[in-house]
Write a protein that holds these residues in place. Sequence first.
Motif, PDB file in Angstrom:
ATOM      1  N   LEU A  72      39.078  46.260  51.753  1.00  0.00           N
ATOM      2  CA  LEU A  72      37.948  45.773  50.968  1.00  0.00           C
ATOM      3  C   LEU A  72      38.387  44.781  49.900  1.00  0.00           C
ATOM      4  CD1 LEU A  72      35.878  49.067  50.576  1.00  0.00           C
ATOM      5  CD2 LEU A  72      35.589  47.220  52.247  1.00  0.00           C
ATOM      6  N   ALA A  73      39.553  45.000  49.311  1.00  0.00           N
ATOM      7  CA  ALA A  73      40.030  44.077  48.279  1.00  0.00           C
ATOM      8  C   ALA A  73      40.256  42.687  48.866  1.00  0.00           C
ATOM      9  CB  ALA A  73      41.313  44.607  47.649  1.00  0.00           C
ATOM     10  N   ALA A  74      40.898  42.627  50.039  1.00  0.00           N
ATOM     11  CA  ALA A  74      41.144  41.328  50.678  1.00  0.00           C
ATOM     12  C   ALA A  74      39.833  40.690  51.113  1.00  0.00           C
ATOM     13  CB  ALA A  74      42.078  41.496  51.867  1.00  0.00           C
ATOM     14  N   ARG A  75      38.905  41.488  51.607  1.00  0.00           N
ATOM     15  CA  ARG A  75      37.618  40.947  52.036  1.00  0.00           C
ATOM     16  C   ARG A  75      36.827  40.411  50.836  1.00  0.00           C
ATOM     17  NH1 ARG A  75      35.369  41.923  57.106  1.00  0.00           N
ATOM     18  NH2 ARG A  75      36.839  42.821  58.607  1.00  0.00           N
ATOM     19  N   ARG A  76      36.890  41.101  49.714  1.00  0.00           N
ATOM     20  CA  ARG A  76      36.223  40.570  48.512  1.00  0.00           C
ATOM     21  C   ARG A  76      36.858  39.241  48.112  1.00  0.00           C
ATOM     22  NH1 ARG A  76      36.983  45.979  46.706  1.00  0.00           N
ATOM     23  NH2 ARG A  76      35.070  47.212  46.950  1.00  0.00           N
ATOM     24  N   ALA A  77      38.184  39.201  48.130  1.00  0.00           N
ATOM     25  CA  ALA A  77      38.884  37.964  47.767  1.00  0.00           C
ATOM     26  C   ALA A  77      38.534  36.828  48.717  1.00  0.00           C
ATOM     27  CB  ALA A  77      40.395  38.201  47.763  1.00  0.00           C
ATOM     28  N   ALA A  78      38.199  37.161  49.971  1.00  0.00           N
ATOM     29  CA  ALA A  78      37.837  36.155  50.963  1.00  0.00           C
ATOM     30  C   ALA A  78      36.358  35.777  50.899  1.00  0.00           C
ATOM     31  CB  ALA A  78      38.171  36.664  52.368  1.00  0.00           C
ATOM     32  N   GLY A  79      35.613  36.362  49.974  1.00  0.00           N
ATOM     33  CA  GLY A  79      34.248  35.920  49.745  1.00  0.00           C
ATOM     34  C   GLY A  79      33.153  36.753  50.369  1.00  0.00           C
ATOM     35  N   PHE A  80      33.485  37.907  50.941  1.00  0.00           N
ATOM     36  CA  PHE A  80      32.423  38.773  51.436  1.00  0.00           C
ATOM     37  C   PHE A  80      31.658  39.359  50.255  1.00  0.00           C
ATOM     38  CE2 PHE A  80      35.193  38.700  55.149  1.00  0.00           C
ATOM     39  CZ  PHE A  80      34.284  38.591  56.190  1.00  0.00           C
ATOM     40  N   THR A  81      30.355  39.399  50.361  1.00  0.00           N
ATOM     41  CA  THR A  81      29.519  39.896  49.272  1.00  0.00           C
ATOM     42  C   THR A  81      29.469  41.417  49.303  1.00  0.00           C
ATOM     43  OG1 THR A  81      27.472  39.899  50.563  1.00  0.00           O
ATOM     44  CG2 THR A  81      28.081  37.828  49.454  1.00  0.00           C
ATOM     45  N   ALA A  82      28.995  41.993  48.192  1.00  0.00           N
ATOM     46  CA  ALA A  82      28.852  43.445  48.122  1.00  0.00           C
ATOM     47  C   ALA A  82      27.900  43.939  49.205  1.00  0.00           C
ATOM     48  CB  ALA A  82      28.346  43.849  46.734  1.00  0.00           C
ATOM     49  N   GLU A  83      26.819  43.205  49.457  1.00  0.00           N
ATOM     50  CA  GLU A  83      25.856  43.586  50.486  1.00  0.00           C
ATOM     51  C   GLU A  83      26.509  43.601  51.868  1.00  0.00           C
ATOM     52  OE1 GLU A  83      21.382  42.313  52.089  1.00  0.00           O
ATOM     53  OE2 GLU A  83      22.445  41.056  50.608  1.00  0.00           O
ATOM     54  N   GLU A  84      27.334  42.605  52.145  1.00  0.00           N
ATOM     55  CA  GLU A  84      28.012  42.549  53.439  1.00  0.00           C
ATOM     56  C   GLU A  84      28.999  43.698  53.603  1.00  0.00           C
ATOM     57  OE1 GLU A  84      28.063  37.785  54.447  1.00  0.00           O
ATOM     58  OE2 GLU A  84      29.392  38.538  52.884  1.00  0.00           O
TER      59      GLU A  84
END
Length: 269
Positions: free
Chosen positions: A243-255
């Motif tokens: 999740l940390a890498a995905r957040r850094a890559a721009g995935f939103t909280a909703e996604e």
Amino acid sequence: MDLRPSALRALCIIDPAEKAAVVRDLHARATTLTLDPGAVLDEPAGLPGRPALPRLVPAMAVPRRSHRHPLGLAALMHAIAHIEFNAINLALDAVWRFPGLPPAYYLDWLRVAAEEAEHHLLVVGHLATLGHRYGDFDAHDGLWTMTWNTRHDFIARMALVPRTLEARGLDATPLIQDKLREVGDLAAVAILDVILREEVGHVAIGNHWYRWACERAGQDPVALYPELVRRYEAPRLRPPFNLAARRAAGFTAEELVWLQVPAPARERT
């Protein structure tokens, strides 16, 4: 030279080492290349250029080997080398195939291609220390298959290749690194540190251009994504998720909330 035809010529190169060298050189000279975003280029037969080996087989036919055995460790690194070679091809395809986009789009994907080329060379170099070379093991073609299937649909390409298939690497890499630490292959762990850091940026590029394309088309990117997954039969994404890498890559909280819904329920949304 024009950037997009140059990317297409690079995509046609068969030899992986030659392809990697040409792509890195193109990126180094990117500011000196001309760019005609509106040009519609003829598609040659036989894309992408790739060597006769590795032999491509269905994913379920790729032998499973323990990373604790030398042959299994080499097979694991070979699989990563194959992913990175395919990633060069998908980035080059993104550059040449889709006309009429902002110049920044083409430069973004040329940078991705150059970084994927570096990743491939790093992994192949390490594979050589294990007594093997690229092509020694069978591989599957899932990444290029989705690239090919979305060749006529720019939004689907951005949705399902960088931010779906490549994003799986964000989740898988830490788990692979744990296996490599277990057998003491710290050089491979360090290579995967480089790959993971730069892959976050590649997935972020996919996220950016997916949302840009959705806005241009008047589509809700969150609502559209499950529809594209179903339409193109994209692989099911299963935990654990980085999740940390995905957040850094721009995935939103909703996604990310949607991603963590159990797969059967997620597929009904």
